[in-house]
Design a protein around this motif. Structure first.
Motif, PDB file in Angstrom:
ATOM      1  N   LYS A  97      10.543  13.011 -44.637  1.00 55.67           N
ATOM      2  CA  LYS A  97      10.402  14.216 -43.815  1.00 55.67           C
ATOM      3  C   LYS A  97      11.779  14.851 -43.566  1.00 55.67           C
ATOM      4  O   LYS A  97      11.922  16.063 -43.604  1.00 55.67           O
TER       5      LYS A  97
ATOM      6  N   LYS B  46       6.717  19.709 -36.324  1.00 52.49           N
ATOM      7  CA  LYS B  46       7.628  18.862 -37.099  1.00 52.49           C
ATOM      8  C   LYS B  46       7.685  17.435 -36.559  1.00 52.49           C
ATOM      9  O   LYS B  46       7.856  16.497 -37.324  1.00 52.49           O
ATOM     10  N   GLY B  49       3.544  16.223 -36.991  1.00 54.41           N
ATOM     11  CA  GLY B  49       3.178  16.028 -38.390  1.00 54.41           C
ATOM     12  C   GLY B  49       1.692  16.182 -38.632  1.00 54.41           C
ATOM     13  O   GLY B  49       0.908  16.212 -37.693  1.00 54.41           O
ATOM     14  N   THR B  54       3.784  11.928 -38.415  1.00 53.55           N
ATOM     15  CA  THR B  54       5.196  11.761 -38.073  1.00 53.55           C
ATOM     16  C   THR B  54       5.329  11.052 -36.728  1.00 53.55           C
ATOM     17  O   THR B  54       6.135  10.135 -36.569  1.00 53.55           O
TER      18      THR B  54
END
Lengths: 199, 79
Positions: A97, B46, B49, B54
């Motif tokens: 990521k 972000k 996710g 994430t």
């Protein structure tokens, strides 16, 4: 970063492959070794995260045309790998990521710890063969537990040449599972009621 | 639990577009630590996710670390 250091031959190869990549939107796997500094960035980030996790480790980069592998060497291997490799997978996910934050030039980074990935792949493959035999003996479809795309791929590949069964993935997202399907299938319900197959 | 706070702050800052907006507050209880992560509204996706993957990865790394302090750490993403 090392944009200018590329040899001419490599530039040619890169051009060709970049074209192919933009046309087919194909993944990183066909792109030759890129000196885009992503492997180094990933390596630095990994070391930092491990340090924040109280893990002293050495990380080496293994890079080839197809993938970047970061190999972690440490005393506390168990904690780095985690249950069923979940810590290693979490590290790999986060690093990807971070490194691929911008869509251009995405590269897949693999994180390994010694020969862990290889051992796990071998384990998965032998489990797959065992289950395939069971599927054939019992003439019924066997559904495995949900797995990551990579693990599912290992299963599909390991059974690709296994006579008498085929494989398929079903379900979506985190619940996607491999189904092992025997080519000679008994009646519905697992063949317990032995009906004549040719009716 | 400075260690845990810094781990989450470091990862979050590396993931977002606006690292200056990242804040992690540790609320310490007897057996648990709650880490409250705040990011710029545009960066929420972000740190969470797709399907929360994430966030899940950050939680995995967090519990692997907090186990060393025999504490349970909970990551809360403040919306």
């Amino acid at each position: 970063m090392d944009e200018n250091k590329r040899s001419p031959e490599m530039d040619g190869a890169l051009l060709i492959d970049n074209d192919a990549a933009s046309e087919t939107k194909s993944s990183y796997s066909e792109v030759p070794l890129q000196e885009d500094g992503k492997a180094e960035l990933a390596c630095e980030m990994l070391i930092e995260i491990l340090a924040h996790m109280d893990l002293q480790a050495e990380v080496t980069i293994r890079e080839n045309a197809e993938e970047v592998v970061l190999d972690i060497k440490a005393d506390d291997v168990g904690r780095i790998i985690g249950k069923k490799g979940q810590t290693l997978d979490a590290l790999q996910f986060v690093i990807n990521k971070i490194v691929n934050r911008f869509p251009e030039g995405r590269r897949h980074i693999l994180i390994d710890c010694g020969d862990y990935r290889e051992r796990r792949e071998n384990g998965l493959a032998s489990m797959a063969r065992r289950e395939a035999k069971r599927a054939m003996q019992q003439s019924r479809i066997i559904t495995l537990e949900p797995m990551s795309p990579r693990d599912r791929r290992v299963i599909h590949l390991s059974l690709a040449k296994f006579p008498g069964v085929s494989t398929r993935s079903d379900g979506s997202g985190l619940d996607r599972r491999v189904r092992i399907i025997p080519s000679r299938r008994g009646p519905r319900g697992g063949g317990r009621f032995s009906r004549n197959r040719e009716e | 639990m400075e260690q845990l706070r810094e781990l989450i702050a470091f990862i979050a800052k590396s993931l977002v577009d606006d690292p200056d907006a990242v804040q992690v507050v540790a609320v310490e209880g007897e057996k648990t630590v709650i880490l409250e992560l705040t990011v710029a509204p545009s960066d929420l996706g972000k740190v969470i996710g797709k399907d929360g993957r994430t966030a899940r990865a950050m939680r995995t790394l967090l519990s692997s670390t907090s186990a060393r302090y025999s504490k349970r750490a909970v990551l809360e993403i403040i919306e």
